[in-house]
Structures are given as structure tokens and as C-alpha cells.
Design an enzyme around this catalytic site. Structure first.
Site, mmCIF file in Angstrom:
data_model
loop_
_atom_site.group_PDB
_atom_site.id
_atom_site.type_symbol
_atom_site.label_atom_id
_atom_site.label_comp_id
_atom_site.label_asym_id
_atom_site.label_seq_id
_atom_site.Cartn_x
_atom_site.Cartn_y
_atom_site.Cartn_z
ATOM 1 N N THR A 1 0.824 -1.209 0.000
ATOM 2 C CA THR A 1 0.000 0.000 0.000
ATOM 3 C C THR A 1 0.857 1.258 0.000
ATOM 4 O OG1 THR A 1 -1.564 1.265 1.372
ATOM 5 C CG2 THR A 1 -0.103 -0.224 2.517
ATOM 6 N N GLU B 1 0.192 3.610 1.874
ATOM 7 C CA GLU B 1 0.105 4.136 3.240
ATOM 8 C C GLU B 1 1.402 3.953 4.029
ATOM 9 O OE1 GLU B 1 -3.525 3.455 5.401
ATOM 10 O OE2 GLU B 1 -4.615 3.016 3.547
ATOM 11 N N TYR C 1 -1.934 -0.396 10.885
ATOM 12 C CA TYR C 1 -2.030 -1.079 9.594
ATOM 13 C C TYR C 1 -0.835 -0.741 8.715
ATOM 14 C CZ TYR C 1 -3.195 -1.604 4.658
ATOM 15 O OH TYR C 1 -3.129 -1.891 3.318
ATOM 16 N N LYS D 1 2.229 -3.248 7.261
ATOM 17 C CA LYS D 1 2.540 -3.441 5.844
ATOM 18 C C LYS D 1 3.974 -2.993 5.541
ATOM 19 C CE LYS D 1 0.330 -4.781 2.987
ATOM 20 N NZ LYS D 1 0.170 -6.183 2.486
#
Length: 337
Positions: free
Chosen positions: A123, A125, A150, A154
Site C-alpha cells: 500500500t 500508506e 495497519y 505493511k
């Protein structure tokens, strides 16, 4: 070729399996999925009877199961992950277990079975947040700066994949994608939640001022990007995958959906913002375009229309999911669900 797809009963994974099976019907696909709240075999009815497709029910943290599933595999496409920021704030541990430890279990098995390519879905993010109004975009050289449990999980999995490439010689590739949307997305995510609430005549929640900016990628465009990456000779590298050239705020996305569905903006309900909510993600996807010739084919307007049409036509798919998770929706979005 034999593929092991992890998380293939989820949103992006199921779209990828169906796309791959249509494009390469002779390939063998093994789908390893734990069937958590966001995964359902209903997503795979179109391929479940194909002799080339096998479903394996279980967790990527199960070493024996993963070892068995990896036997004879040439390509791993790793989607399996806990992926919703709000849930990571409520319960970080499951995100670390699945996203970090689960990835490590898969990597160990991939090394043992001499997999030819391990492709890891990640991602944007992991790069943190950008300043609203600025011109900066995330690129393959942007330093990691995750700001949610989260995103941190990741980021950890990304680093593990690279470390296994360097340490054990595992051929890998990583794609860091922007926000996906489209058919079969669990209705806790912004676009799916907005559409289903509109269908039900419920208020539409808006976090904070709604000015958060995201890049939106239609799920089938994401599938074609993954296809081009894993079929290319570019190994031990990373590609950013985005869907837009124009910045769009969450509030603009929501109002576009309302306009498409002929719903008045009086349904908007502003709620308390998410803790540590990143203000802006913006993706520079020029590297994958210049290297592989990939670019998104579905505009945001087209993609929203397709997605709205799918949710309208498939209430039997999403209504049970919202009912089964009713307590979560009510707690997370207060009186809007």
C-alpha cells in the site's frame, strides 16, 4: 504455471483470480484464504468449478499448511492481509500477526520450495502522509513513515520481502498501490460504504472535514498492473500503482457518488475524525508507465458508475455482510448505520 494466491477470497484477490483465469485458463491457481470477515467464497462462484482452481481454507500463519500449499508453485501473489485502518486502531495485534508473521511464514516456504517469483501486494500508506495543497507525490524512493498500525504492519512486511531477496536470493517484486475500489469490496471502505448507505437511505458518514485526499484505483486496473509486473523480467524491484492524475478529496468522492445516485447532500453526516488520520496520499506512477507501459484505463467517473451499478445489482451479496457486522458499523460510524 502454478500460482499460489493468498487472500484470494477477498476484494482484490478474488478480482485478480477471476481476471487471471480468464486471461490464462491453462494456469493452475491455488487460493489460500482464512475466510475472515472480509473474505467470502461467493466472490469466486465463477471459477470454483474450474479444474485449474483449488481453494485451500486456512491461515497464512499455519506453517504446515503453507508448506503444503507451496509445493510445486512457481509464482506467489500475496494479497492476504488485514487491511482496514479503523480496525487496526481497535486491534493492532491481528494486523501484526497476519501482515508480518504471516508474510514471514510464506517467505520461508517460498525459499524452501525455490519459488520463481514472490509478488507482494502492498500500500501507499507505508509512506505516511503528504501536506494538503502541496505538489509532492509518493514515489519508489519515498522514505517509509507509517502512521497507523495497519501501515506499520505493511511496512514491516515490505521490508521482510526485500530482506529475503537480499539474504536468501528469493526473486521478488512489490507493488505499493493506492486506494482500490470496485465490485466485491467489503462495505466498510469509503466508496462501498457510501453507495450501500445511499441505497438503504441512511446517512453517509464523513470523517472530520472530509478534505483528506486519496488516489483512487479501479480494481481491474490494479489487476492488469500486477499482471504486467509479474510477467516482466523486472525482479527484486518495486512499482507504485495509482489510478489518477488529479487529486480528489474524500468529500468530493462522496458528493460525486451522491450526484450519480441522485441523492441530496443533506444525507451527509460529519463524524469525529479517525485518530492520526493521514491528510493526503498522492501517487507518482510514472515508473511503471515508463518501464512496463502500464497506465490505468478506467477513469474515476467511469469506475464509480460501474461500482454503483454493481452494488445496486448485488444487494444479496452485501446486505448479509453488513448485517453480520452490524455491531461494528454502529460502533464505528455511530448513528449512520
Amino acid at each position: 504455471m502454478t500460482l499460489l494466491v493468498t487472500g484470494g477470497a477477498g476484494f482484490i484477490g478474488s478480482n485478480f483470480i477471476q481476471y487471471w483465469h480468464q486471461q490464462y485458463p491453462e494456469d493452475t491457481i491455488r487460493n489460500l484464504d482464512a475466510l475472515t470477515y472480509a473474505g467470502t467464497l461467493e466472490n469466486l462462484r465463477e471459477v470454483e468449478s474450474a479444474p485449474q482452481y483449488t481453494f485451500i481454507h486456512g491461515s497464512i500463519c499455519d506453517k504446515e499448511l503453507v508448506d503444503s500449499a507451496m509445493e510445486g508453485v512457481g509464482l506467489v501473489v500475496h494479497f492476504a492481509a488485514e487491511s482496514h485502518v479503523d480496525r487496526s486502531i481497535r486491534n493492532p495485534q491481528i494486523f501484526l500477526e497476519t501482515n508480518v508473521i504471516g508474510t514471514q511464514v510464506l517467505l520461508d516456504a517460498a525459499v524452501k520450495h525455490t519459488v520463481r517469483r514472490f509478488h507482494h501486494i502492498s500500500t501507499d500508506e507505508v509512506f505516511g502522509t503528504l501536506e494538503l495543497g502541496g505538489s509532492e507525490k509518493f514515489s519508489e524512493t519515498t522514505p517509509y513513515s507509517p502512521r497507523s498500525p495497519y501501515a506499520a504492519s505493511k511496512a514491516g512486511s515490505d521490508h521482510l520481502v526485500r530482506a529475503y531477496g537480499e539474504t536468501y536470493g528469493l526473486p521478488y517484486s512489490i507493488s505499493n498501490c493506492s486506494n482500490n475500489y470496485g465490485p466485491r469490496q467489503f462495505p466498510e471502505k469509503l466508496i462501498a460504504l457510501t453507495i450501500t448507505n445511499c441505497i438503504d437511505g441512511k446517512p453517509v458518514p464523513v470523517y472530520g472535514d472530509g478534505k483528506q485526499v486519496r488516489d483512487w484505483l479501479y480494481v481491474l486496473d490494479h489487476c492488469t498492473a500486477i499482471e504486467q509486473i509479474i510477467l516482466s523480467d523486472h525482479c527484486n524491484t518495486t512499482f507504485l500503482v495509482g489510478g489518477e492524475t488529479k487529486e480528489t478529496s474524500n468529500l468530493e468522492i462522496i458528493t460525486q457518488i451522491l450526484s450519480e445516485m441522485n441523492i441530496p447532500e443533506t444525507v451527509l453526516e460529519y463524524i469525529v475524525d479517525r485518530p492520526g488520520h493521514d491528510r493526503k496520499y498522492s501517487v507518482d506512477w510514472s515508473h511503471i508507465y515508463n518501464t512496463l507501459g502500464w497506465q490505468p484505463s478506467v477513469t474515476l467517473k467511469e469506475g464509480l458508475a460501474k461500482t454503483i451499478a454493481w452494488y445496486r445489482a448485488n444487494e444479496a451479496w452485501w446486505r448479509p455482510l453488513k448485517e453480520q457486522n452490524k455491531a461494528y458499523f454502529q460502533a464505528q460510524y455511530h448513528n449512520t448505520n
